[in-house]
Design a protein around this motif. Structure first.
Motif, short mmCIF file in Angstrom:
data_model
loop_
_atom_site.label_atom_id
_atom_site.label_comp_id
_atom_site.label_asym_id
_atom_site.label_seq_id
_atom_site.Cartn_x
_atom_site.Cartn_y
_atom_site.Cartn_z
N GLY A 40 0.82 -1.21 0.00
CA GLY A 40 0.00 0.00 0.00
C GLY A 40 0.85 1.26 0.00
O GLY A 40 1.89 1.31 0.68
N VAL A 41 0.42 2.27 -0.74
CA VAL A 41 1.24 3.47 -0.91
C VAL A 41 0.62 4.72 -0.30
O VAL A 41 1.31 5.74 -0.17
CB VAL A 41 1.51 3.74 -2.41
CG1 VAL A 41 2.29 2.59 -3.02
CG2 VAL A 41 0.20 3.96 -3.18
N ASN A 42 -0.63 4.67 0.10
CA ASN A 42 -1.30 5.88 0.56
C ASN A 42 -1.16 6.12 2.06
O ASN A 42 -1.21 7.27 2.51
CB ASN A 42 -2.78 5.84 0.18
CG ASN A 42 -3.00 6.11 -1.29
OD1 ASN A 42 -2.59 7.14 -1.80
ND2 ASN A 42 -3.64 5.17 -1.98
N ILE A 43 -1.03 5.06 2.83
CA ILE A 43 -0.88 5.19 4.27
C ILE A 43 0.16 4.20 4.76
O ILE A 43 0.52 3.24 4.06
CB ILE A 43 -2.21 4.93 5.03
CG1 ILE A 43 -2.76 3.54 4.69
CG2 ILE A 43 -3.23 6.01 4.74
CD1 ILE A 43 -3.97 3.11 5.52
N GLN A 44 0.64 4.43 5.98
CA GLN A 44 1.51 3.48 6.66
C GLN A 44 0.70 2.80 7.77
O GLN A 44 -0.04 3.46 8.50
CB GLN A 44 2.73 4.18 7.25
CG GLN A 44 3.66 4.76 6.19
CD GLN A 44 4.29 3.67 5.32
OE1 GLN A 44 4.86 2.70 5.82
NE2 GLN A 44 4.16 3.83 4.01
#
Length: 503
Positions: A46-50
């Motif tokens: 995933g790239v939008n959140i950690q």
């Protein structure tokens, strides 16, 4: 600030044990999110959140990369998880249908060997009414009980507290309150017995709402949408050449939701709420893990995190879930149990919901009744070869919102480590994707003559799996059974009246 849990830094011997002994049987903590697709966790790319707490779980244990929701809507998944049986063997072939309380179950298997059992959160297996009281004899072996059949009103969320028939309400955001309750259960448990605890959250399922402290972290305009957000060939075909008729009273409202799935700005707004919910869940999960560590039982606890299915959020311009696309079926499955599982393990074994019961109980060395799923524990531990080549996909009914909104017909299919294949009930191929060459599933290979032999092989394998699942591929027979069990199933009656020659 995210509440990162810290484990793995200290051995169990270094943690001051409370004045009780650790049981020889492992505790089991099974955490389920609702509608969380694997793509959003940073450990899954995933790239939008950690999601640092869930990422730490993956780092300290096992991450399954081919966990698939065989029937990607709520009740069928939960029925498979709880019983280890396919939907037509458990009777849960659609949402809001009662599960037979006499079936063997996950909790019963644990209870039979001395475990305390607890369920907190969303149940969605009783089918008598979404806010109706669920008596002890219909709880499939769970004793401690703070649950409701189903709600998505996360800031005004009711539940029943054990055997009281009076509705209580979770304080604030229900997932946070439910997690605190789970922490309290762990702290106040009978320390002479192992426990099996299931924590079942409602978010990030729509309406995609979360506390302001998390929603404020997400800027909708900055979100990266999946590349297939513009692909619309499949959904257009379903809508332009419908395979069944939607009852007139639903057409107007459903057409509005179809348009929503094509509105990029609206998708981003909903996606922002979805991601904010996941940030909150990650934080709460960290708090739960900290409690296990504080109690000195973390390393003697099998911790599992998963979800019942995913969410399109506009991918392929579909609304919701229940399709064979990866956004709908690809779910996270993370395990931590250092006594049996090596840290940083990544397994590509195919995992269906029916396998979750035997696999987790296999890790715990606990026996269970015969189920449809298989125990993958030795495969995950690399002690046994992975020989399974495909698992089942299905949509058995039309009467759920996403099928009606998208015009989605019933289908059966299979997932391999390379391909996703689905066909209609009349055996005509519908979808075929090479997920290695086409990870966003934008090139449907059905109709490509180069793949005709492959489709025949996949059909043979699918027939084999359907036989094992007790599925005759006849919607009418399934609907006859549902009506016999629940004659007042109004949406099904409406569908039959509108499609007299089909259902």
């Amino acid at each position: 600030m995210l509440a990162l849990f810290i484990f793995g830094c200290q051995s169990i011997a270094e943690i001051k044990e409370k004045d009780h002994k650790i049981t020889s049987k492992p505790n089991i903590v099974f955490v389920i999110a609702d509608q969380l697709r694997s793509h959003e966790l940073s450990s899954y790319g995933g790239v939008n959140i950690q999601t640092p707490n869930l990422d730490r779980l993956a780092e300290e244990g096992v991450r399954m990369t081919n966990a698939v929701s065989t029937y990607p809507i709520c009740s069928p998944f939960r029925g498979m998880l709880i019983t280890g049986l396919y939907p037509l063997h458990s009777g849960i072939s659609n949402n809001d249908h009662p599960l037979n309380p006499d079936l063997p179950s996950f909790a019963k298997a644990c209870k039979e060997v001395g475990y305390n059992t607890a369920f907190i959160g969303k149940w969605h297996l009783d089918g008598i009414g979404r806010t109706s009281y669920i008596p002890p004899e219909r709880r499939l072996g769970y004793d401690y009980w703070q649950a409701l059949e189903c709600t998505h009103d996360y800031f005004n969320s009711p539940y029943y507290d054990n055997n009281s028939k009076e509705l209580e309400f979770w304080e604030g955001y229900d997932a946070e309150a439910q997690t605190k309750s789970a922490q309290s259960y762990i702290e106040n448990r009978d320390k002479e017995k192992p426990f099996f605890l299931t924590l079942s959250w409602g978010p990030p399922h729509d309406p995609y709402i979360a506390p302001d402290e998390y929603r404020d972290k997400i800027i909708a305009e900055n979100l990266v949408l999946r590349k297939n957000i513009t692909e619309h060939e499949i959904v257009d075909e379903l809508q332009n050449n419908p395979r069944f008729k939607i009852p007139d009273k639903f057409i107007k409202s459903f057409s509005g939701l179809r348009k929503l799935a094509k509105d990029k700005q609206m998708i981003k707004e909903r996606y922002a709420g979805y991601l904010a919910s996941i940030l909150a869940l990650d934080d709460y999960f960290g708090n739960l893990m900290k409690t296990l560590q504080k109690e000195g039982i973390l390393d003697n606890t099998i911790v599992v995190f998963t979800s019942d299915h995913g969410d399109h959020l506009g991918s392929h311009q579909f609304y919701g879930k229940n399709t064979p696309f990866s956004e709908s079926i690809s779910i996270p499955f993370l395990l931590r149990y250092p006594k049996a599982l090596k840290a940083k393990t990544v397994s590509d074994a195919l995992l269906s919901p029916i396998d979750m019961l035997p696999t987790v109980l296999g890790l715990a060395n606990l026996k269970h009744s015969k189920v449809d799923g298989i125990d993958l524990s030795n495969i995950i531990k690399k002690e046994q070869d992975d020989t399974r080549d495909a698992i089942l996909l299905m949509n058995l009914t039309h009467f759920n919102g996403t099928s009606l909104i998208n015009g989605l017909d019933t289908y059966r299919g299979i997932q391999t480590k390379q391909f996703t294949y689905a066909r209609y009930e009349d055996k005509s191929p519908w979808l075929l994707y090479d997920n290695l060459k086409d990870p966003y599933q934008m090139n449907n290979l059905v109709g490509n003559l180069s793949y005709s032999k492959l489709i025949k092989r996949l059909d043979i394998k699918l027939d084999e799996l359907l036989k094992q699942a007790g599925d005759p591929e006849k919607t009418k027979l399934i609907y006859d059974r549902i009506i016999k069990e629940n004659p007042k199933r109004q949406l099904l009656l409406d569908l039959r009246n509108t499609n007299p020659n089909k259902f």
